[in-house]
Enzyme design. Structure first.
Site, PDB file in Angstrom:
ATOM      1  N   TRP A  86       0.785  -1.134   0.172  1.00 60.02           N
ATOM      2  CA  TRP A  86       0.105  -0.176  -0.020  1.00 60.02           C
ATOM      3  C   TRP A  86       0.874   1.156   0.077  1.00 60.02           C
ATOM      4  O   TRP A  86       1.966   1.311   0.682  1.00 60.02           O
ATOM      5  CB  TRP A  86      -0.905   0.086   1.312  1.00 60.02           C
ATOM      6  N   ASP A 101      -1.709  -6.059   8.758  1.00 59.14           N
ATOM      7  CA  ASP A 101      -2.649  -4.543   8.321  1.00 59.14           C
ATOM      8  C   ASP A 101      -3.795  -5.522   7.696  1.00 59.14           C
ATOM      9  O   ASP A 101      -4.002  -6.209   6.768  1.00 59.14           O
ATOM     10  CB  ASP A 101      -1.990  -3.812   6.984  1.00 59.14           C
ATOM     11  N   LYS A 124     -13.939   0.005   5.241  1.00 57.56           N
ATOM     12  CA  LYS A 124     -14.350  -0.536   4.023  1.00 57.56           C
ATOM     13  C   LYS A 124     -15.593  -1.757   4.461  1.00 57.56           C
ATOM     14  O   LYS A 124     -16.409  -1.372   3.897  1.00 57.56           O
ATOM     15  CB  LYS A 124     -13.298  -1.613   3.449  1.00 57.56           C
TER      16      LYS A 124
HETATM   17  N1  PLP Z   1      -4.225  -0.446   4.899  1.00 54.64           N
HETATM   18  C1  PLP Z   1      -4.423  -0.642   3.649  1.00 54.64           C
HETATM   19  C2  PLP Z   1      -3.989  -1.775   2.917  1.00 54.64           C
HETATM   20  C3  PLP Z   1      -5.339   0.059   2.928  1.00 54.64           C
HETATM   21  O1  PLP Z   1      -5.722  -0.218   1.807  1.00 54.64           O
HETATM   22  C4  PLP Z   1      -6.046   1.116   3.619  1.00 54.64           C
HETATM   23  C5  PLP Z   1      -6.992   1.982   2.835  1.00 54.64           C
HETATM   24  O2  PLP Z   1      -7.345   2.700   2.880  1.00 54.64           O
HETATM   25  C6  PLP Z   1      -5.620   1.558   4.852  1.00 54.64           C
HETATM   26  C7  PLP Z   1      -4.767   0.625   5.604  1.00 54.64           C
HETATM   27  C8  PLP Z   1      -6.247   2.661   5.524  1.00 54.64           C
HETATM   28  O3  PLP Z   1      -7.575   2.362   6.065  1.00 54.64           O
HETATM   29  P1  PLP Z   1      -8.294   3.856   6.778  1.00 54.64           P
HETATM   30  O4  PLP Z   1      -8.992   4.401   5.853  1.00 54.64           O
HETATM   31  O5  PLP Z   1      -9.225   3.088   7.689  1.00 54.64           O
HETATM   32  O6  PLP Z   1      -7.315   4.587   7.391  1.00 54.64           O
HETATM   33  O1  TYF Z   2      -5.226   2.316  -1.743  1.00 54.82           O
HETATM   34  C1  TYF Z   2      -6.649   2.930  -1.901  1.00 54.82           C
HETATM   35  O2  TYF Z   2      -7.045   3.163  -2.789  1.00 54.82           O
HETATM   36  C2  TYF Z   2      -7.258   2.990  -0.394  1.00 54.82           C
HETATM   37  C3  TYF Z   2      -7.870   4.304  -0.213  1.00 54.82           C
HETATM   38  O3  TYF Z   2      -3.904   8.141   0.933  1.00 54.82           O
HETATM   39  C4  TYF Z   2      -6.579   5.412  -0.012  1.00 54.82           C
HETATM   40  O4  TYF Z   2      -6.548   2.564   0.558  1.00 54.82           O
HETATM   41  C5  TYF Z   2      -6.019   5.737  -1.020  1.00 54.82           C
HETATM   42  C6  TYF Z   2      -4.874   6.662  -0.562  1.00 54.82           C
HETATM   43  C7  TYF Z   2      -4.906   7.585   0.711  1.00 54.82           C
HETATM   44  C8  TYF Z   2      -5.885   6.835   1.641  1.00 54.82           C
HETATM   45  C9  TYF Z   2      -6.837   6.061   1.377  1.00 54.82           C
END
Ligand code: PLP
Ligand code: TYF
Length: 398
Positions: free
Chosen positions: A130, A212, A247
């Protein structure tokens, strides 16, 4: 003075969102940012969430501070949600959860804790991972190292290379980041056999797993998606789990997540918990309340919980049907490339293997927006656009 600021390039996903908004083409398609969309392309509030919110507004009597660790009801529910209510760790009082501002907040607290435990500690992350993992970890002062994970030629996992690399390079005391399910950005997950092998390696090498868990429930189900995590949690002495409810409750902007701490004993857990609270106190002090109250209200009420489960099942089923729908359309268009990756990869994301040229062409010529690395959000597909997307992808799939 501010001119000396060395700004990091903004997450390209967020600038992609901006570009999509200003695109005037009526048939543009957003397969970019990872949010679940319904067939009409909307990101609706779940029914169970709406009902819980109405109750909360009606019943809430105070806006007093919630405390550093957040909402007590929410914190008690998270271990059961992640591990199953009958998991050994819960019976042994070796796990405790802290409510955090989203999964991102949990990752930040986890990294700050690791830095406090061992300054400069190495955190191993997958290639790719990510987009926010590496900045969060390096900003906390950790050293980040990467292990092989996704193999472009097969659009699948290179498990042997991953294990070989870790065996050769990971040192006792290092931390190992794993995605519980629905790997972002690739959609490629470890099988249960592979989770077992990684668990054995973690134990043998003396690594600290950091898992994660941002997409629980979006692949095969709330339990099925975390079977590997549950196996690992039952065997390792210590572990950190950063989970997100963004999500699986579709409450992205409410910033709802948890950091769960797994320690060797109840006594060590209390000390670890206090260390996490210290880190949080000087960071954001306390999490926001609303999202966690929504989650606990839904989970504690059997009728609301049933509604939520049914809604989550619908989301998951729609993703699955978009995966198979896209694949069968590509097959009908006589695409020669192996398209099995579309149905093998799990969750919202699929790594297409498209080059920056492909990504550019699809955006400019067809109005199809995806992440720069060729990741598509399957939930951006719907009955109105799936034929056009299949036809455009067919032109570029090799
Ligand atoms: N970890 C991963 C792999 C994700 O894709 C996201 C995305 O949104 C997060 C963490 C963080 O989620 P949040 O929006 O709850 O901070
Ligand atoms: O990877 C994504 O698309 C989600 C949403 O700074 C996201 O995890 C993308 C970027 C970001 C926070 C959330």
């Amino acid at each position: 003075m501010f001119e000396t600021l060395n700004l990091r390039k903004v997450d390209n996903l967020l600038s992609l969102m901006q570009a999509f908004r200003t695109d005037q083409r009526p048939d543009k398609v957003d397969l970019g940012v990872g949010v679940y969309k319904n067939d009409a392309g909307d990101v609706p509030v779940m029914r169970a969430v709406k009902e819980a919110e109405q109750r909360l507004v009606a019943d809430e009597e105070s806006k007093n501070y919630v405390g550093i660790a957040g909402d007590a009801g929410f914190r008690e529910l998270i271990p059961g949600l992640l591990l199953g209510a009958d998991h050994a760790l819960i019976g042994e009082s070796r796990i405790a959860s802290i409510q955090t501002p989203g999964g991102t907040g949990a990752l930040k607290v986890a990294c700050d804790m690791l830095q406090a435990i061992t300054p400069g500690k190495t955190l191993w992350v997958s290639t790719p991972t990510w987009a926010n993992h590496i900045p969060i970890a390096t900003d906390a002062g950790l050293t980040v190292a990467q292990y092989p994970y996704f193999r472009g030629e097969t659009r699948g996992l290179e498990f042997d290379a991953m294990m070989e690399h870790l065996r050769a390079n990971a040192q006792s005391g290092d931390a190992l980041m794993l995605h519980a399910c629905c790997h972002n950005p690739t959609g490629v997950d470890l099988s249960s056999e592979q989770w077992k092998a990684v668990t054995d390696f973690v134990l043998d090498r003396g690594l600290l797993p950091v898992v994660d868990c941002a997409y629980q429930g979006l692949a095969d189900g709330m339990d099925a998606d975390v079977a590997g995590l549950r196996h690992m949690a039952a065997r390792v002495p210590e572990m950190l789990i950063a989970s997100s409810n963004s999500k699986n409750f579709a409450i992205y902007r409410e910033r709802t997540g948890a950091l769960s701490l797994v320690a060797k004993s109840k006594i060590e857990l209390a000390a670890t918990f206090a260390a996490a609270e210290t880190v949080i106190r000087s960071n954001y002090s306390m999490p926001p309340s609303h999202g966690a109250r929504v989650v606990s209200t839904v989970l504690q009420d059997s009728a609301l919980r049933k509604i939520w489960e049914a809604e989550l099942t619908d989301m998951r089923d729609r993703i699955t049907s978009m995966r198979s729908g896209l694949r069968s359309r590509l097959q009908a268009l006589d695409v020669e490339a192996d398209t099995s990756f579309l149905t093998d990869q799990r969750g919202m994301f699929t790594y297409t293997g498209f080059t920056p040229d492909d990504v550019h062409w699809l955006r400019e010529m067809r109005g199809i927006y995806m992440a720069g690395d060729g990741r598509i959000n399957i939930a951006g597909l719907g009955s109105a656009n799936i034929d056009a997307v299949a036809e455009a992808l067919a032109a570029r799939l090799a």
